[in-house]
Scaffold this active site. Structure first.
Site, PDB file in Angstrom:
ATOM      1  N   ASN A 264       0.993  -1.280  -0.027  1.00  0.00           N
ATOM      2  CA  ASN A 264      -0.095  -0.187   0.012  1.00  0.00           C
ATOM      3  C   ASN A 264       0.943   1.289  -0.011  1.00  0.00           C
ATOM      4  O   ASN A 264       1.385   1.511   0.993  1.00  0.00           O
ATOM      5  CB  ASN A 264      -0.948  -0.158   1.090  1.00  0.00           C
TER       6      ASN A 264
ATOM      7  N   ARG B  37      -2.242  -2.045  -3.466  1.00  0.00           N
ATOM      8  CA  ARG B  37      -3.497  -1.249  -3.160  1.00  0.00           C
ATOM      9  C   ARG B  37      -3.633  -0.033  -4.221  1.00  0.00           C
ATOM     10  O   ARG B  37      -2.934   0.794  -4.457  1.00  0.00           O
ATOM     11  CB  ARG B  37      -3.575  -0.656  -2.004  1.00  0.00           C
TER      12      ARG B  37
ATOM     13  N   HIS C  72     -18.029   3.277   7.054  1.00  0.00           N
ATOM     14  CA  HIS C  72     -16.618   3.248   7.294  1.00  0.00           C
ATOM     15  C   HIS C  72     -16.033   4.309   8.002  1.00  0.00           C
ATOM     16  O   HIS C  72     -15.608   5.613   7.135  1.00  0.00           O
ATOM     17  CB  HIS C  72     -16.009   2.763   6.216  1.00  0.00           C
ATOM     18  N   LEU C  73     -15.939   4.612   9.324  1.00  0.00           N
ATOM     19  CA  LEU C  73     -15.539   5.702   9.910  1.00  0.00           C
ATOM     20  C   LEU C  73     -14.084   5.669  10.356  1.00  0.00           C
ATOM     21  O   LEU C  73     -13.971   5.266  11.584  1.00  0.00           O
ATOM     22  CB  LEU C  73     -16.482   5.971  10.973  1.00  0.00           C
ATOM     23  N   GLY C  74     -12.948   6.103   9.522  1.00  0.00           N
ATOM     24  CA  GLY C  74     -11.746   6.335  10.006  1.00  0.00           C
ATOM     25  C   GLY C  74     -11.224   7.490   9.912  1.00  0.00           C
ATOM     26  O   GLY C  74     -12.065   8.607   9.963  1.00  0.00           O
ATOM     27  N   ASN C  75      -9.823   7.777   9.589  1.00  0.00           N
ATOM     28  CA  ASN C  75      -9.705   9.035   9.506  1.00  0.00           C
ATOM     29  C   ASN C  75     -10.073   9.709   8.256  1.00  0.00           C
ATOM     30  O   ASN C  75     -10.758  10.760   8.012  1.00  0.00           O
ATOM     31  CB  ASN C  75      -7.898   9.286   9.515  1.00  0.00           C
TER      32      ASN C  75
ATOM     33  N   ARG D 177     -10.492  16.306   6.084  1.00  0.00           N
ATOM     34  CA  ARG D 177     -11.310  16.452   4.935  1.00  0.00           C
ATOM     35  C   ARG D 177     -12.496  16.934   5.320  1.00  0.00           C
ATOM     36  O   ARG D 177     -13.444  16.320   6.173  1.00  0.00           O
ATOM     37  CB  ARG D 177     -11.583  15.369   3.915  1.00  0.00           C
TER      38      ARG D 177
ATOM     39  N   ASP E 164      -8.033  13.235  16.053  1.00  0.00           N
ATOM     40  CA  ASP E 164      -8.253  11.961  16.859  1.00  0.00           C
ATOM     41  C   ASP E 164      -9.452  11.997  17.607  1.00  0.00           C
ATOM     42  O   ASP E 164      -9.617  12.692  18.522  1.00  0.00           O
ATOM     43  CB  ASP E 164      -7.067  11.479  17.522  1.00  0.00           C
ATOM     44  N   PHE E 165     -10.445  11.096  17.409  1.00  0.00           N
ATOM     45  CA  PHE E 165     -11.695  11.077  18.287  1.00  0.00           C
ATOM     46  C   PHE E 165     -11.489  10.914  19.715  1.00  0.00           C
ATOM     47  O   PHE E 165     -12.338  11.269  20.604  1.00  0.00           O
ATOM     48  CB  PHE E 165     -12.713  10.106  17.775  1.00  0.00           C
ATOM     49  N   ARG E 166     -10.432  10.344  20.118  1.00  0.00           N
ATOM     50  CA  ARG E 166      -9.950  10.292  21.487  1.00  0.00           C
ATOM     51  C   ARG E 166      -9.836  11.630  22.350  1.00  0.00           C
ATOM     52  O   ARG E 166     -10.126  12.196  23.297  1.00  0.00           O
ATOM     53  CB  ARG E 166      -8.887   9.295  21.767  1.00  0.00           C
TER      54      ARG E 166
ATOM     55  N   ASN F  22     -14.057   1.653  17.626  1.00  0.00           N
ATOM     56  CA  ASN F  22     -13.887   1.795  18.746  1.00  0.00           C
ATOM     57  C   ASN F  22     -14.557   3.046  19.445  1.00  0.00           C
ATOM     58  O   ASN F  22     -14.701   3.003  20.701  1.00  0.00           O
ATOM     59  CB  ASN F  22     -12.315   2.667  18.820  1.00  0.00           C
TER      60      ASN F  22
HETATM   61  P1  AMP Z   1      -8.321   4.329  10.686  1.00  0.00           P
HETATM   62  O1  AMP Z   1      -8.143   5.532   9.553  1.00  0.00           O
HETATM   63  O2  AMP Z   1      -9.291   3.439  10.297  1.00  0.00           O
HETATM   64  O3  AMP Z   1      -7.144   3.943  11.048  1.00  0.00           O
HETATM   65  O4  AMP Z   1      -8.838   5.359  11.880  1.00  0.00           O
HETATM   66  C1  AMP Z   1      -8.185   6.179  12.617  1.00  0.00           C
HETATM   67  C2  AMP Z   1      -8.960   6.792  13.545  1.00  0.00           C
HETATM   68  O5  AMP Z   1      -9.427   6.024  14.555  1.00  0.00           O
HETATM   69  C3  AMP Z   1      -8.142   7.899  14.680  1.00  0.00           C
HETATM   70  O6  AMP Z   1      -7.669   9.094  13.941  1.00  0.00           O
HETATM   71  C4  AMP Z   1      -9.309   7.878  15.753  1.00  0.00           C
HETATM   72  O7  AMP Z   1      -9.869   9.138  15.499  1.00  0.00           O
HETATM   73  C5  AMP Z   1     -10.093   6.738  15.637  1.00  0.00           C
HETATM   74  N1  AMP Z   1      -9.646   5.937  16.936  1.00  0.00           N
HETATM   75  C6  AMP Z   1      -8.780   5.085  16.830  1.00  0.00           C
HETATM   76  N2  AMP Z   1      -8.671   4.272  18.064  1.00  0.00           N
HETATM   77  C7  AMP Z   1      -9.792   4.843  18.829  1.00  0.00           C
HETATM   78  C8  AMP Z   1     -10.279   4.751  20.156  1.00  0.00           C
HETATM   79  N3  AMP Z   1      -9.806   3.688  21.001  1.00  0.00           N
HETATM   80  N4  AMP Z   1     -11.580   5.611  20.333  1.00  0.00           N
HETATM   81  C9  AMP Z   1     -11.986   6.523  19.699  1.00  0.00           C
HETATM   82  N5  AMP Z   1     -11.406   6.679  18.281  1.00  0.00           N
HETATM   83  C10 AMP Z   1     -10.522   5.785  17.936  1.00  0.00           C
END
Ligand code: AMP
Length: 394
Positions: free
Chosen positions: A9, A88, A205-208, A238, A279-281, A331
């Site tokens: 990737n 990828r 799909h909720l990531g960065n 974004r 970061d959601f934490r 998470n």
């Molecule tokens: P990804 O792009 O799927 O790797 O997601 C990364 C994002 O997941 C980070 O920027 C965080 O906002 C969120 N994240 C990861 N671990 C946690 C957690 N334990 N609690 C809340 N959000 C999390």
């Protein structure tokens, strides 16, 4: 007999990789090369319970991959045993509707598609070229982020702009994160014990980066990302959807060109722009400390997400499963609860105890009387890529 597949990737300054043995679907080795193009690039490689860290300067992807081959040689596993390499590839345009074994004509076509994904496809191509040079005797396969959404109907993928212009430049909604949406939606069918093509689902799909998809009886019919991965949901940096007039407005108001507007909306917007954190934490910490910007950012995030769920409910004509995946979706119980609370009038019911459980396993988090089954399913894009790669080489 082991069947190791190497997954690559390649980002603009990084290469993430895994070796997965397809006989067992176990990760055999993994690692990341970072800061390619800088004087202090790093490589972290894990294999057989031990780790190796190198700090060197890699001017480009070719040098980084050449060093990676040396590390595999010294530390293991043996690259000579790899049966295929899966790459990828972010944008397949209209040309690639499925995972494709790479040859010279495929490479040429990928180069033609670069204007559609100027940030993502060029490093991917550089990675493919470098990997083919160092591993010339194994098949190389392109796994496209866009392929799962090749089934979108014209009404969903067509933008209301001049149609000749759209056709001439391939301007339409493509969708991204397809490997994840495909893997997760199939896992949902497995968890529910229902045939994939027998029910409707929405996958968040909720990531960065973040996107949402509507899947009707096993066929993707809509998704929130578009021509580029900037559209749709609010993301880490974004903006997601904005008034298209904003680009011209910002250009005039700030005297900046379109590339600068693009960078502003891709890198300095989303949760970062709204409250200074991605970061959601951290965002939850800020909210708990009474930070009003963070509270509003979360409300904007949830409002956008729920408005997409509502829209996909209408498009699907009813939904059986709503699933959360990726870093935030897997998470963050508060985000999940925030979404489902807003959907309560439509019969969505969260099992709060199940939602609070932290686990790497797929799980149902709704109550038995919920009109829609709500799930958390950890995504595994590398395993999905490895399966696609194996299938493509037969
Ligand atoms: P990804 O792009 O799927 O790797 O997601 C990364 C994002 O997941 C980070 O920027 C965080 O906002 C969120 N994240 C990861 N671990 C946690 C957690 N334990 N609690 C809340 N959000 C999390």
């Amino acid at each position: 007999m082991s069947e190791p597949v190497l997954l690559l990737n390649c980002g603009s300054s990084s290469i993430k990789y895994q070796v997965i043995d397809m006989a067992t679907e176990e990760v055999v080795a993994s690692g990341i090369i970072q800061r390619i193009g800088e004087s202090e690039s790093t490589l972290d490689h894990d294999f057989g319970g031990s780790s190796r860290h190198d700090s060197l300067g890699f001017p480009d992807h070719a040098h980084a991959l050449a060093h990676l081959v040396k590390v595999f040689d010294e530390v293991g596993p043996k690259l000579s045993e790899v049966v295929a390499v899966g790459h990828r590839t972010v944008h397949g345009g209209e040309a690639f509707r499925e995972t494709t074994v790479i040859d010279d004509s495929v490479l040429a076509k990928l180069r033609e598609l670069s204007p559609l994904a100027p940030l993502h496809n060029p490093p991917g191509i550089a990675g493919i070229e470098a990997a083919m040079a160092v591993l010339p005797d194994v098949p190389h396969v392109a796994v496209f982020d866009t392929a799962f959404f090749a089934t979108l109907p014209p009404a969903a993928y067509t933008y209301a702009i001049d149609d000749e212009l759209a056709h001439a430049h391939g301007i339409r909604k493509y969708g991204f994160h397809g490997t994840s949406h495909s893997y997760v939606s199939k896992k949902v069918a497995e968890v529910l014990g229902r045939p994939y093509d027998s029910f409707n689902q929405i996958v968040c799909h909720l990531g960065n980066g973040a996107s949402i998809s509507a899947i009707q009886r096993g066929v993707a019919v809509d998704t929130s990302m578009g021509l580029t991965p900037l559209a749709g949901l609010v993301m880490g940096t974004r903006s997601g959807d904005v008034d298209p007039g904003l680009h011209a407005f910002l250009g005039r108001a700030l005297g900046i060109d379109l590339n600068e507007v693009d960078a502003l909306l891709n890198k300095k917007s989303g949760m970062l722009g709204l409250c200074g954190a991605t970061d959601f934490r951290d965002i939850t910490g800020l909210i708990n400390a009474g930070d009003q910007r963070a509270r509003l950012a979360m409300d904007v995030y949830l409002h956008r997400l729920v408005s997409y769920v509502g829209s996909y409910l209408a498009i699907l004509g009813g939904v059986d499963a709503l699933t959360f995946t990726a870093g935030v979706g897997e998470n963050d119980a508060l985000v999940r609860a925030g979404v489902v609370t807003r959907l309560q009038p439509l019969g969505f019911r969260l099992d709060e105890a199940a939602n609070a459980v932290r686990s790497k396993e797929p799980r149902v988090i709704s109550t038995p009387d919920s009109k829609v089954t709500i799930l958390v399913v950890p995504t595994n894009e590398e395993l999905a890529m490895a399966r696609e790669t194996k299938a493509a080489i037969g």
